[in-house]
Design a protein around this motif. Sequence first.
Motif, short mmCIF file in Angstrom:
data_model
loop_
_atom_site.label_atom_id
_atom_site.label_comp_id
_atom_site.label_asym_id
_atom_site.label_seq_id
_atom_site.Cartn_x
_atom_site.Cartn_y
_atom_site.Cartn_z
N ALA A 267 -3.82 14.00 4.98
CA ALA A 267 -4.48 12.75 4.60
C ALA A 267 -4.13 12.37 3.17
O ALA A 267 -3.86 11.19 2.87
CB ALA A 267 -5.99 12.91 4.76
N ALA A 268 -4.12 13.36 2.28
CA ALA A 268 -3.78 13.07 0.88
C ALA A 268 -2.34 12.61 0.75
O ALA A 268 -2.03 11.70 -0.04
CB ALA A 268 -4.01 14.32 0.03
N GLY A 269 -1.43 13.22 1.52
CA GLY A 269 -0.04 12.80 1.48
C GLY A 269 0.13 11.36 1.94
O GLY A 269 0.87 10.58 1.33
N ALA A 270 -0.56 10.99 3.01
CA ALA A 270 -0.48 9.61 3.50
C ALA A 270 -1.06 8.64 2.48
O ALA A 270 -0.52 7.54 2.26
CB ALA A 270 -1.23 9.50 4.82
N LEU A 271 -2.17 9.03 1.84
CA LEU A 271 -2.79 8.15 0.86
C LEU A 271 -1.90 7.97 -0.36
O LEU A 271 -1.75 6.86 -0.88
CB LEU A 271 -4.15 8.72 0.45
CG LEU A 271 -4.95 7.92 -0.58
CD1 LEU A 271 -5.19 6.50 -0.09
CD2 LEU A 271 -6.27 8.62 -0.90
N GLU A 272 -1.29 9.06 -0.83
CA GLU A 272 -0.41 8.95 -2.00
C GLU A 272 0.77 8.03 -1.72
O GLU A 272 1.16 7.22 -2.59
CB GLU A 272 0.08 10.34 -2.39
CG GLU A 272 -1.00 11.21 -3.01
CD GLU A 272 -0.55 12.65 -3.18
OE1 GLU A 272 0.64 12.94 -2.89
OE2 GLU A 272 -1.36 13.48 -3.61
N ARG A 273 1.37 8.14 -0.55
CA ARG A 273 2.50 7.27 -0.21
C ARG A 273 2.04 5.82 -0.11
O ARG A 273 2.78 4.90 -0.50
CB ARG A 273 3.13 7.72 1.11
CG ARG A 273 3.82 9.06 1.02
CD ARG A 273 4.40 9.46 2.37
NE ARG A 273 4.99 10.79 2.32
CZ ARG A 273 6.22 11.06 1.88
NH1 ARG A 273 7.00 10.08 1.47
NH2 ARG A 273 6.67 12.30 1.87
N THR A 274 0.84 5.61 0.38
CA THR A 274 0.33 4.24 0.51
C THR A 274 0.06 3.64 -0.86
O THR A 274 0.39 2.47 -1.11
CB THR A 274 -0.95 4.24 1.36
OG1 THR A 274 -0.67 4.84 2.62
CG2 THR A 274 -1.45 2.82 1.58
N VAL A 275 -0.55 4.40 -1.75
CA VAL A 275 -0.83 3.91 -3.10
C VAL A 275 0.48 3.55 -3.81
O VAL A 275 0.58 2.50 -4.47
CB VAL A 275 -1.62 4.96 -3.90
CG1 VAL A 275 -1.69 4.56 -5.37
CG2 VAL A 275 -3.02 5.13 -3.34
N ALA A 276 1.48 4.40 -3.66
CA ALA A 276 2.77 4.11 -4.30
C ALA A 276 3.38 2.83 -3.73
O ALA A 276 3.97 2.03 -4.47
CB ALA A 276 3.72 5.29 -4.10
N TYR A 277 3.21 2.62 -2.43
CA TYR A 277 3.80 1.44 -1.79
C TYR A 277 3.12 0.16 -2.25
O TYR A 277 3.79 -0.84 -2.57
CB TYR A 277 3.72 1.57 -0.27
CG TYR A 277 4.24 0.36 0.45
CD1 TYR A 277 5.61 0.15 0.60
CD2 TYR A 277 3.37 -0.59 0.99
CE1 TYR A 277 6.10 -0.97 1.26
CE2 TYR A 277 3.84 -1.70 1.65
CZ TYR A 277 5.21 -1.89 1.79
OH TYR A 277 5.69 -3.00 2.43
N VAL A 278 1.78 0.14 -2.29
CA VAL A 278 1.08 -1.10 -2.64
C VAL A 278 1.28 -1.45 -4.11
O VAL A 278 1.06 -2.61 -4.51
CB VAL A 278 -0.43 -1.01 -2.31
CG1 VAL A 278 -0.64 -0.78 -0.82
CG2 VAL A 278 -1.13 0.06 -3.14
N LYS A 279 1.70 -0.51 -4.92
CA LYS A 279 2.02 -0.82 -6.32
C LYS A 279 3.36 -1.55 -6.44
O LYS A 279 3.60 -2.24 -7.44
CB LYS A 279 2.05 0.45 -7.15
CG LYS A 279 0.69 1.08 -7.41
CD LYS A 279 0.84 2.34 -8.24
CE LYS A 279 -0.52 2.97 -8.55
NZ LYS A 279 -0.37 4.23 -9.36
N GLU A 280 4.21 -1.36 -5.44
CA GLU A 280 5.55 -1.95 -5.49
C GLU A 280 5.67 -3.22 -4.65
O GLU A 280 6.39 -4.14 -5.02
CB GLU A 280 6.58 -0.92 -4.98
CG GLU A 280 6.66 0.34 -5.82
CD GLU A 280 7.57 1.38 -5.20
OE1 GLU A 280 8.06 1.15 -4.06
OE2 GLU A 280 7.79 2.44 -5.83
N ARG A 281 4.98 -3.27 -3.51
CA ARG A 281 5.12 -4.40 -2.59
C ARG A 281 4.43 -5.62 -3.17
O ARG A 281 3.24 -5.58 -3.53
CB ARG A 281 4.49 -4.02 -1.24
CG ARG A 281 4.50 -5.15 -0.23
CD ARG A 281 5.89 -5.39 0.31
NE ARG A 281 5.86 -6.27 1.47
CZ ARG A 281 5.97 -7.59 1.41
NH1 ARG A 281 6.11 -8.19 0.23
NH2 ARG A 281 5.94 -8.31 2.51
N GLU A 282 5.16 -6.71 -3.27
CA GLU A 282 4.61 -7.93 -3.85
C GLU A 282 4.34 -8.98 -2.78
O GLU A 282 5.07 -9.10 -1.80
CB GLU A 282 5.56 -8.50 -4.90
CG GLU A 282 5.67 -7.64 -6.15
CD GLU A 282 6.44 -8.33 -7.26
OE1 GLU A 282 6.92 -9.46 -7.03
OE2 GLU A 282 6.54 -7.75 -8.35
#
Length: 400
Positions: A267-282
Motif C-alpha cells: 500500500a505504501a509503495g502504491a501511495l508513493e508512486r501516486t504522490v510522485a505522479y500527481v506532482k508531475e501530471r499537469e
Amino acid sequence: MDAAFTAEQDEIRRTLRDLLTKHGGPGEVRAAVRTAEGHDPALWHRLAQELGLPGLAIAEEYGGAGCTATELALACEETGRALLPSPLLATAVLAAPLIAALGTPEQRAELLPRIADGTLTATLAVPGGSMAAALGLTADNRAAAWAGGGRAGGIQARPDGGGGWRLYGEADRVLDGHSAGLLLVAAHTGGYPRSRTLLFLVSAEAEGLARTRLTSMDETRPLARIELRDAAARLLGADDGTDVCGALADTGSRAAAVLAAEAVGAAAGALERTVAYVKEREQFGRAIGSFQAVKHRLADLYVRVEAARSAAYYAAWDAAAGPLALAQALEAARIVAGEAVQLHGGIGFTWEHEAHLYVKRAAADELLFGPVHRLRDHAAGRAGLFGAVTADGPVHGVAV
C-alpha cells in the motif's frame, strides 16, 4: 512496549530497501515472474547469503539470526513495497515456524540450517486451497471441513510398513508449490472413526508427486496444484498426540502480522508512486496534486496506511492481534491500490503501467488469506463480542 525501532532494525530496512531499489524495480519484477521458478534465483541468493532474510526468525543454534517477528515483518514490508516475487513468505513465514514447533530434534537440525542459508525453500500445502482456514484466520481450524474430512476428500495418509508414509490426494493454490524444495503437506490419517490431521514432509523429488504451476491473478504470488499419488512422505514430528491444529493456528497468528506488514508495504509503495505522479501530471496549467480534492484523497490514504502499519507492528509484538491487523492492512492495500489507479487517470488502466500490479496483489492476498470481513468476523467471535464460539464459528446473539 517500546514502539521505536532499534538501530539494527532501521539498518535492516535501509539495506533491504537500497538493494531492492537497484534490483527489484517493476522491470525486474516482470522478468522474474516469467522465470521457471517464478522469482529471480540470483536475487534470492543475495537476499539469503548477504542479508540472511530466510533465517531472520530462526534460532541461532540452527544458523539463523535469532530475531523476532518484528524484524521479519520489517523485511516483508520492504519486499511488499517492491512487490518482490520470492520464496520468503512460504519458506520463512509459513514452513520454518511449523518445522521449529513440530519437528523432531533431528528434523530441525536437518532442515532449519538449510532454510536459514537459503539453500532449501519450503511451503505449506493444504487441501482445498483453504490456507486461511487451515491457519485459523477465518475459522476454527479444528473443524474437519478445511482438511477434507477423514472419510473422503482432502489428502489421505497411510503407513507404508517401513516407518514411512504414503500420501494420496491433491492440494490447490499452494504458494510457491511448483518450485519449493520441500512441501509440508496437511493430510488425514487414522481412518474416519479416528481421523486426525498431521503434517508430512514431502521432498520435491518424491516419486508420485506431480506439481503444476497455475495461472494466478497475481503473478508475483506463484501458485501451484500439488497431486500426490502414493507419494513417499515423512511425518513431521512424532505421532504422539501433538496438537497440529494448535501449531497451525499459532503459526497463522504470527504469520498474519508479517502478512499485514507486507500488505502495508504494498500500500505504501502504491501511495508513493501516486504522490510522485500527481506532482508531475499537469491539468489546467498546474500539477493535479495541487488541487484540494486530490490532496484530501491522498491524505485519507496516508492515514489508512499509517494506521495499518501501526496495527501490523503491534501484532508483531502481540501475535493475538495478528488477524485483525491483517484485515486492516488488506483493506488498506485494496483501497489504496484502487485509488492509485483512479489518480493515475488513463495511464493507470494500461497493462504497461505498474498500478495494476498493486491491484492484483491486494485482490489476490484477500482471496488467499482473507477475505477482510471473514477475518474480522472470526476475530470478533473469538473475542466473544457477539456471542459464544463453536467449532463452526460464532453463534451470534448468545450471551457469554
